[in-house]
Structure formats: C-alpha cells, structure tokens
Write an enzyme that holds these catalytic residues in place. Structure first.
Site, mmCIF file in Angstrom:
data_model
loop_
_atom_site.group_PDB
_atom_site.id
_atom_site.type_symbol
_atom_site.label_atom_id
_atom_site.label_comp_id
_atom_site.label_asym_id
_atom_site.label_seq_id
_atom_site.Cartn_x
_atom_site.Cartn_y
_atom_site.Cartn_z
ATOM 1 N N SER A 170 56.185 117.112 14.310
ATOM 2 C CA SER A 170 56.874 118.276 13.775
ATOM 3 C C SER A 170 58.350 118.247 14.189
ATOM 4 O O SER A 170 58.671 118.092 15.362
ATOM 5 C CB SER A 170 56.215 119.556 14.288
ATOM 6 O OG SER A 170 56.899 120.692 13.833
ATOM 7 N N GLY A 171 59.240 118.387 13.211
ATOM 8 C CA GLY A 171 60.674 118.380 13.479
ATOM 9 C C GLY A 171 61.306 117.015 13.448
ATOM 10 O O GLY A 171 62.486 116.873 13.764
ATOM 11 N N THR B 115 60.726 116.086 5.933
ATOM 12 C CA THR B 115 61.185 116.739 4.709
ATOM 13 C C THR B 115 62.533 116.173 4.265
ATOM 14 O O THR B 115 62.772 115.950 3.073
ATOM 15 C CB THR B 115 61.290 118.255 4.925
ATOM 16 O OG1 THR B 115 60.006 118.768 5.312
ATOM 17 C CG2 THR B 115 61.750 118.958 3.663
ATOM 18 N N ASN C 244 61.309 123.252 15.386
ATOM 19 C CA ASN C 244 62.102 122.888 14.220
ATOM 20 C C ASN C 244 62.554 124.161 13.517
ATOM 21 O O ASN C 244 61.760 125.060 13.273
ATOM 22 C CB ASN C 244 61.234 122.027 13.282
ATOM 23 C CG ASN C 244 62.002 121.520 12.081
ATOM 24 O OD1 ASN C 244 63.202 121.745 11.957
ATOM 25 N ND2 ASN C 244 61.311 120.850 11.184
ATOM 26 N N SER D 253 60.824 124.057 9.590
ATOM 27 C CA SER D 253 59.527 123.383 9.637
ATOM 28 C C SER D 253 58.706 123.717 8.397
ATOM 29 O O SER D 253 58.591 124.875 8.004
ATOM 30 C CB SER D 253 58.764 123.810 10.896
ATOM 31 O OG SER D 253 57.482 123.239 10.918
ATOM 32 N N SER D 254 58.139 122.693 7.751
ATOM 33 C CA SER D 254 57.253 122.916 6.609
ATOM 34 C C SER D 254 55.945 123.508 7.111
ATOM 35 O O SER D 254 55.236 122.881 7.901
ATOM 36 C CB SER D 254 56.983 121.598 5.877
ATOM 37 O OG SER D 254 58.167 121.049 5.364
ATOM 38 N N GLY E 162 53.514 117.368 10.614
ATOM 39 C CA GLY E 162 53.644 116.556 11.812
ATOM 40 C C GLY E 162 52.673 117.013 12.881
ATOM 41 O O GLY E 162 52.233 118.169 12.903
ATOM 42 N N GLU F 62 51.367 118.600 16.053
ATOM 43 C CA GLU F 62 51.949 119.742 16.754
ATOM 44 C C GLU F 62 51.233 120.014 18.067
ATOM 45 O O GLU F 62 50.003 120.080 18.106
ATOM 46 C CB GLU F 62 51.892 121.001 15.866
ATOM 47 C CG GLU F 62 52.805 120.931 14.672
ATOM 48 C CD GLU F 62 52.889 122.245 13.915
ATOM 49 O OE1 GLU F 62 53.795 122.368 13.071
ATOM 50 O OE2 GLU F 62 52.050 123.131 14.169
#
Length: 980
Positions: free
Chosen positions: A109-110, A114, A159, A162-163, A388, A390
């Site tokens: 994540s981050g 994306t 992030n 973050s998505s 991602g 996490e």
C-alpha cells in the site's frame, strides 16, 4: 544506451537486469544493486521481463513525450529499463501475435501502483493511432482515473491517495492497434470508510472535494456548508485537511472529467445530491423516547435527503418491518439499532452509487468503432491494479481480505513464473532444472479451504441461527485450526507470544510476514446487511440514480444475501482465470518496491523484496541460464566484431555465425547452450568478459579507422560540405527574421501615433484625428457584446456597459434583443406549460405571503398527473399526487395516492380505492401557515358510518390544493382556509 553497452558502467549504476547479477542468491547483493541505482535516480530494474520499480516520491523527468517516442517500437532490452518499455513490449507482442495480454501491478500500500497504471494508460494514449473517434476513447480512458480516484480513493496512514477498491481495466484495440474501447471491473469497495475512519485517515476524496471546491450555488442547493468539521462522517479521522491534497483543484478536474465521459447535467446533479445526502445522513442523531425507543432529535437534515417524504424516511430509520404470514408489523428500533440502520443505509447508498458510476463509465468506454466486421478480432490488454499488502497497528476485516488477495496473487505469480520459464526451455530444447521455492499454498488453503478455511468458518458463523458473535467465530477458528503452523491466537500461543496478542486477536503468518487481525467487526462487515424496509424507503426517492440502484425488480426474498467474502472469492477466481486463460498466454507482471521518501530504507525494502517474491523469481530465472538472446541480435547487433570470420559481414545463418563466434571466444561447453532460436549463457561473468572484449575491440577499430589517409581526406570533405550547408541555413533564418522585424517596425511607426492621438481626442466630436480610434471602440464593443448577450429573459439586466459613444445604440439594441427574447419565449410556451403557469397564478393568489414554505414551491413544475403510463383508471383524470394519510386513531402514517377527477376525489392504495369524496360533500380545506405540508379535507358527515374529515400530508401541497380548488369550483363553491 542499450542493455549490453550499459554493462561497462555497471560499477557506477549497478546491473539493470538482476538476471546478470553474479551473486544472485544473496539478498545483500540484490539490495546493494537496488540502492546503487536508486541513488542515481534509476528507479527501474528488470528481472528478465519483470519490471521492479523503486518509488522515489519525487518528480523525475523520465515521463515526457520525448521519452515515450524513444521507447516506441524498440526491442525490450535495447534501452534502459522503463515502464514504457514494458508497455510497448506488451502492445507490440499483442499486435504481432494477436493475443490478449495482461499486466499485473502489485506492491505494498502506497508504493505507487495507481500512478504506474496511469503511466501505462498515458503511453497507450500517445502511441496508439489517432483519429477524432479514437481520441475521444483515449480521453475517456484517461479521465476515468480521476473520477474513480475521487469516489474510490482516500487518505490512509500509509498513503494520501490510497485505492480503497480493486480495479481491473480492459483496454480494447482494433486490428490496427487503435484503442477503441475499454471496460472497468471494480470490487470490494471499502464501504465501511463512509461511516468510520481511523485516526489520521479520511473518508473518500469526493466528500471533501464537494465541500471545499463546490460552487456556492451548488452548496446552497444541496444544503451544505463550506466546512468539513460540520459533518460527522468527515471528522472521525481528525485530518480533514491534508497538505499534499488540493481538494479545490481536484474538484475542477472531476467536474471536467464527468463532462468528457458524457455524464448529463441531470446525472451530475443527482450524483452530487447523493453525496450530500450521505453527509446529511451522518448528522442525523437519535434520542430515546418515553418508551425507550429511538426518535429523531434533529429533523432539519431530513429535508435534504434524496427527495423522500420526511415522515416515510423518519419511519424507515426508526422502524423495522417484520412480515408474519400475511401480516406486516413494524418494530421500533432502539437507539443503537437506529444508528446501525442509518450507517448501513449510508454504506449501501454509497456502495451502489459507486457501482452505478462504474457502469456509467463503462457505457462511455464501450466499443463504438466498427473498424472491422469480425468482433472476435478485437484484442485486449488487461490492467490489474490490485490492493497492496497492508499491515496497520490495528488490522480489521478489510486488511484480511486485501492480504488474502495478495497471498493468492503471490501463489499465481510464482506458478506463472515457473510455467513461462518451463515453456521457454521446452520450446528451445534446453533441459530444465527444477528450482526449490516457498509454496504459499498452505496459507491460501488456511484461508479459503472449503469447510475448514477461515472464510468458510466466517460465512458459517454469519449464517447460523442463534447468538453468533465475533468471539464465537474466534473460538470456532481455535477449535478447527489449533496447531496450524501459520495460525495463532492468545489462547493457542505460548507464554512469550501471548504477551503480543489481545484476547480478541488472531495472527496469520503470511508469505510477507506476520499480521495480527482484530476480530471485532468481522461478522457485521462480512454480513453487510441492509434491512429490507430500508430498500423500500429508498424506492420512494425522487433521485433517478437512487431509483436505479434500488429497483423494484430487485427480489425481496427472505433468503440472506451472499456474504462479502463469498463475493470477493468470486473476483479472485476471475483473476486466476484471466492469468491462466488460453486467450492470455503471456501475462506481464510488474512489481513495485517502496522506500520512504528522502532515503533508502534497507529494512523496509528487504521486507518487500521478500513478500513480492523477487528473490524466488530471480532464482527461477537463473535456474538454467542468466542470459538469453536471439541469434541475429546477438551476432549482428552486438558481438560480430569479436571474430574475424563474422566481421564485417557474415554470409551464413545467424545460428552458424553465433556458433563460430563463441568458439573463437573460447566459451566452454558448460557455459552456454544453443537453442532453436536463441543462445543461452549460464553465468553473468561470461557475458561481462565478452562485453569487455567488445569495448577493447571498438577502440582498436576506431584507431585503425583514424590512421587511414583516405579516411582523413573523406572526413575533411564531409566537414567542409556540412559547414557550407550550415552557413546557408543560418543565412536563410537571419533574412527571415530581418524581414519580420522590418514589418513590425513599420506597423508600430504608422499605427501607434494615430492610436494615441485618437485616444486623447476620444470625447471630442468625430474628426480625422479620432475617427480610427472611435471605429475601433465601436467594433470592439459590438464584438464583446456578441459574446456576452443574455441567454434568457431573466438575465435581461445583465447587459454589457457601453462606452459613451455607443450609449444610444446600446439602448436601442437592448430593447430589440429583449423583444426578440420575449417573442421567442412566448412562441416556445406549449399548451401544457401555459396551463402550468395559469395554475401558478392561481396558487399565488391563494398562498403568496400566507404560507411559510410557499417560496420553495415556485421553482417546482406542476404536472397534469403523476400516475405512471402503465396505470389505467376508468375515469377522467384531472390530477394525482402521492400523500401520507394519518389514521384518526393513533395517527399512524399510511402512504396513499390522492386522485382528482371531474366528479370526485379518491384516496387510493395502489389500484385499490380506499375513500371517495364527492365535491358536493366537501365543506372546505384547512392548512396552517407553517411548512408542515399538512392539509385537512372537511367533509359533510351526516352518516355515522362515513369516515369523516381526512388528515393528509403532501409534498405537492400547493399543486394539490390549486387543482382541487379549480375543479371543485366548477361544481360548487369551496374555500381554502388558513389555520393558525
């Protein structure tokens, strides 16, 4: 700079393909190479066809149009590693083989997944063929990103963008390589974020963009204030403002994107109406009434909620409908249950609206280009932007699903790597040596195994009757999984481990490391229940999107809906199918490695190297041979100068030339293998020695060339010709510049004195001195007036201020134009519109200045009937409005329809007539001067069996009373009385 040539600088910039790393089993050597390249701003490195990216958290000048042109149509390993090289290689392979391909973007994540998907889309937007229609598709593909990010991304602890949903995008290409369409599949939107955020996190971006960037008129229409702190759903994370996010600027981008993607103004209004309604819903508070049940403590928010009658919505938020055989019973909520029902409704509204948004984008991206008749010739590049991995301080149900998906993709990733490597060796006729690797199937089975896995136990606990809780689910896992090497809880742990676990926690030893999950909330989030009565309430909304999201066609069965994990497992199975589908023979994975900004964190990068499986992938690639290249490229493009037999020209086949070359270089039999189309070199040091020999050979060739007398004479001639061409070209440019300056100087010398003199005498009568200036003033004013004319009669006072010389003309033009607009308006009034305006006049005479909420009705149109086309009544209709009728005993609300005909008024429930009121028996109508929308129909009641006066509440109060007055006055006199 090609791959082989860059090997000479390997001590400074590292190895740009890890397959060439000599100490390929050493994590430290792997890490050192990443660090060395990172410090030189070389953030991309290959592992064969896998691309590893180290996020620098700063802008690098490597994504320009020039860079895209550089990587278009170039051999994959010919230029330094880049995401454009990966995208171009996939595109060209798709075109040449006419097969579908798949790009998997994975990482923590981050880490920038994306952003990587954006770069790939931008590359295809530039590299694909260009026509007006294809450009429209390209623009929509690109602008779908900011819309989906606004509605599906949020700030988390890791992030700022973050998505919070998974996205799979198909980019569809025609036989010429033009992007002709696309399709987006979204899954597992983190709906719980709508109603709750952890400290340091935000809700979805769109809420803050609307509040901070929305226009004043829009906010006033939605009943919003420009302050996020006023909304309960936006302040739980205590970080509404984020320095790295510009909500106002992002709002403008989203509005522009919605227009390009062809959202109508009506769709946009309804969409933002839903977002505002969710915010208002979060501000609804409940108190305990005298009986201990929930009652609303603030009714002012109800006015803004989706056009649903206040009483109906209030009843839906505080009651649950229970069906027992043929009877319906409404059970009141406690305060806790009412809060749960409110939050569940808010999550359902946002989640279904997000699905509608994706469907609407897909309609815009649908392939409308009929460039070939056979639809099967369409090829697709799939782009999977997955969550991602996490690991937070508190990990809940969402992190469990996300990490399970990453665990499953890791398993598929290793299988794909082994599969593709195995196939290449088989095709080339090279013997394969099996590679030991960690198979995380044991962890995947722990989560997804039927009847015994965590998901199965969770679904079973959600569906079983009785008092199931999160703790009973934890107990069942302890019973079924006790002793599993990758599962531990407080009860199962040893004394040392027990100190790190709470009693409501369980810990999984993932491929990426240990993650501790808090079991609290697992059952509620997995159930994701919405009361059926809540759906019924939503169907009465005036918002078109809400009616689409809560259709009457949706079956209201008593069967429980599928759990969230069951649905998510279907998506994971779909991606597995995509990766192993015969129509997608060559998936191209890409991994993203994450260091924090400003420095290279060895511990963090090493951890990600492990959970992304980079070392395993490298070992698989190196199991046989470190380097492989087609014969013609190896010989003709790089190394033929090293052998006298192959230099300068080789007449035989490429394979024979390579065989002659390696024999001359002294390769040992165990250092290389000759495949059917490629040469395979086992050790990097063999390739490095060959590259060093090539550099020496190049210097010898240049020295020999420079010592040639003919060469010196030839070079002198070339330099002389080049100098003459340069001189002629520079002279031509200088003459053109001189002529341009001469024309400008003449213009300035002749024009400006007259212009300045005209300005100074502009208030004097027209004369030779100011005639040109006044002509310019008149022309300029008329031109500006043409572009700023009022659009409607209501804007007639918005007229451009004229200069003194045009004052009289401006007044004449204004009168002519206003007369023209009035004439157009009158001609455009339909008979139906004229009838509406007459009713409005009648309403004004009855209610203007007498009733508090009359001004709100002025902008609402009156309609002849509100009955749907499918409804048939055997009478002459004059009007119809929905109402809420209150029983005289207990004042229980009932949804009814009030229908006016030429003879009488009817109170109906769907097609059943409940009461008829003849106009002759109607004594009068009473209303208050407040905004309560109540009206009382006073009826003559000589017969004791008749029902008597009607107490009604109507959203279309003024419309109903006006129509009633008009039709009833045709029969007999009727008065509308203002109550107190």
């Amino acid at each position: 700079m090609n791959m082989e040539a860059s090997l000479t600088a390997r001590d400074r910039v590292g190895i740009q393909d890890f397959v060439l790393l000599d100490a390929y089993t050493s994590e430290s050597a792997f890490l050192d190479n990443l660090r060395k390249r990172f410090h030189e701003n070389l953030i991309y490195t290959y592992i064969g066809t896998l691309l590893v990216s180290v996020n620098p958290y700063k802008d690098l000048d490597i994504y320009s149009k020039k860079q895209m042109d550089t990587y278009m149509g170039v051999n994959f390993f010919e230029l330094p590693p880049h995401i454009y090289a990966l995208a171009d290689n996939v595109f060209r392979t798709m075109q040449s083989e006419f097969n579908n391909h798949f790009i998997l973007i994975s990482g923590e994540s981050g880490s920038g997944k994306t952003e990587a998907s954006k770069k790939i889309l931008q590359f295809y937007a530039v590299s694909c063929p260009s026509t007006k229609l294809l450009n429209n598709v390209r623009d929509r593909l690109l602008l779908s990103n900011p819309v989906l990010e606004a509605f599906g991304n949020a700030k988390t602890l890791r992030n700022d963008n973050s998505s919070r949903f998974g996205k799979y995008m198909d980019i569809q290409f025609d036989h010429q390589g033009g992007a002709v369409g696309g399709h987006i599949l979204s899954y597992l939107l983190e709906k719980s974020r709508v109603v709750h955020q952890n400290h340091g996190e935000r809700n979805f971006h769109i809420f803050y963009q609307l509040v901070e960037g929305g226009e004043e008129d829009l906010l006033r229409w939605l009943g919003l204030e420009r302050n996020c702190k006023h909304y309960s759903y936006l302040v739980q994370g205590d970080c509404a403002k984020v320095s790295s996010i510009n909500d106002k600027s992002d709002w403008k981008t989203v509005r522009k994107a919605l227009s390009v993607i062809e959202f109508s103004e009506s769709d946009i209004e309804h969409l933002f109406g839903i977002i505002a309604s969710v915010l208002h819903m979060g501000n609804i508070k409940f108190d305990t009434d005298s009986r201990g049940y929930a009652a609303l403590s603030n009714n002012q928010e109800m006015h803004w909620l989706l056009g649903i009658p206040n009483q109906v919505l209030q009843h839906g938020l505080t009651h649950r409908k229970i069906e027992a055989k043929t009877e319906e019973v409404f059970s009141p909520f406690s305060v806790d249950h009412a809060v749960f029902a409110r939050d569940a409704l808010a999550k359902a509204i946002y989640g279904r609206t997000f699905n509608w948004l994706v469907s609407k984008i897909n309609e815009s991206l649908a392939n409308k280009v009929n460039s070939f008749s056979d639809s099967s010739r369409k090829t697709v590049i799939g782009l999977l932007d997955i969550y991602g991995f996490e690991v937070f301080s508190v990990n809940s149900f969402e992190q469990f699903c996300i990490n399970y998906c990453n665990e499953k993709l890791q398993q598929l990733f290793i299988q794909l790597t082994l599969k593709s490597e195995q196939e290449e060796y088989e095709v080339e006729g090279i013997e394969w040596e099996p590679v030991p690797y960690f198979n995380n199937k044991i962890i995947c089975d722990l989560v997804e195994e039927k009847f015994r896995g965590i998901i199965s136990l969770l679904d079973e606990e959600c569906l079983r009757p009785g008092e199931a809780t999160d703790l009973t689910f934890l107990e069942k896992m302890e019973e079924k999984m006790g002793g599993h090497p990758h599962f531990v809880t407080h009860k199962l742990a040893d004394q040392k481990t027990r100190k790190t676990l709470e009693r409501g926690d369980f810990r999984l030893l993932h491929y990426a490391g240990e993650v501790t999950y808090c079991v609290v909330g697992f059952l509620d989030k997995n159930n994701d229940l919405l009361y059926r009565y809540g759906k019924e309430v939503m169907r009465q909304s005036k918002n078109a999107i809400i009616r689409h999201c809560f259709p009457y066609s949706e079956p209201d069965t008593k069967k429980r809906p599928e759990t969230k994990t069951a649905t998510f497992r279907v998506y994971v199975a779909f991606f597995s199918f995509c990766l192993f589908s015969p129509s997608c023979p060559e998936p191209r994975p890409r991994c993203v490695v994450l260091p924090p900004p400003a420095h290279f964190d060895d511990v963090l990068v090493r951890h990600q190297m492990k959970y992304l499986g980079l070392m395993e992938h490298l070992r698989v690639r190196r199991a046989g041979f470190a380097y492989r290249r087609k014969y013609d490229i190896f010989l003709q493009r790089w190394y033929k100068p090293l052998c006298p037999d192959t230099w300068p020209n080789w007449k035989g086949t490429a394979a024979e030339g390579v065989q002659r070359l390696v024999k001359h270089l002294g390769y040992k039999s165990d250092e290389y293998k000759m495949g059917r189309t490629k040469i395979f070199i086992r050790h990097p040091r063999t390739l490095f020695a060959t590259e060093d020999s090539l550099q020496v050979c190049k210097h010898q060739l240049v020295d020999g060339f420079n010592n040639s007398a003919f060469t010196n004479e030839f070079l002198h001639c070339v330099i002389s010709v080049a100098t003459k061409i340069e001189n002629c070209w520079r002279g031509l440019l200088a003459r053109k510049e001189r002529e341009r300056r001469r024309r400008v100087a003449c213009l300035l010398i002749s024009f400006f004195p007259r212009f300045i003199k005209g300005f100074m005498t502009r208030h004097q009568p027209a004369c030779v001195d100011n005639s040109e200036y006044l002509a310019y003033v008149r022309q300029n004013y008329l031109t500006r007036l043409k572009d700023n004319l009022p659009k409607t009669v209501l804007e007639k006072d918005r007229w451009l201020t004229p200069p003194p010389i045009m004052l009289e003309v401006s007044q004449i033009l204004k009168k002519i134009y206003i007369r023209h607009m009035v004439r157009q308006y009158v001609r455009g009034i339909t008979p139906q519109r004229k009838a509406q305006l007459l009713l409005k006049v009648q309403t004004s005479s009855m209610f203007k200045g007498k009733k508090e909420n009359y001004p709100f009705s002025v902008c609402r149109p009156f309609v002849d009937t509100r009955i749907s086309e499918s409804t048939t009544l055997y009478c002459c209709l004059f009007g119809y409005v929905p109402v809420v009728k209150y029983d005289r005993n207990g004042f229980r609300p009932r949804v009814r329809q009030l229908i006016f005909t030429q003879e009488a008024a009817y109170l109906t429930e769907e097609a059943k007539i409940k009461q008829r009121i003849d106009y002759s028996s109607l004594k009068g109508v009473s209303v208050s001067n407040l905004s309560d929308n109540f009206l009382i129909l006073h009826v003559l009641c000589d017969d004791i069996k008749k029902k008597g006066d009607l107490v009604l509440q109507c959203e279309y109060l003024f419309e109903a009373l006006t129509k009633l007055s008009v039709i009833a006055n045709k029969q007999n006199s009727i008065s509308v009385v203002q109550g107190r």
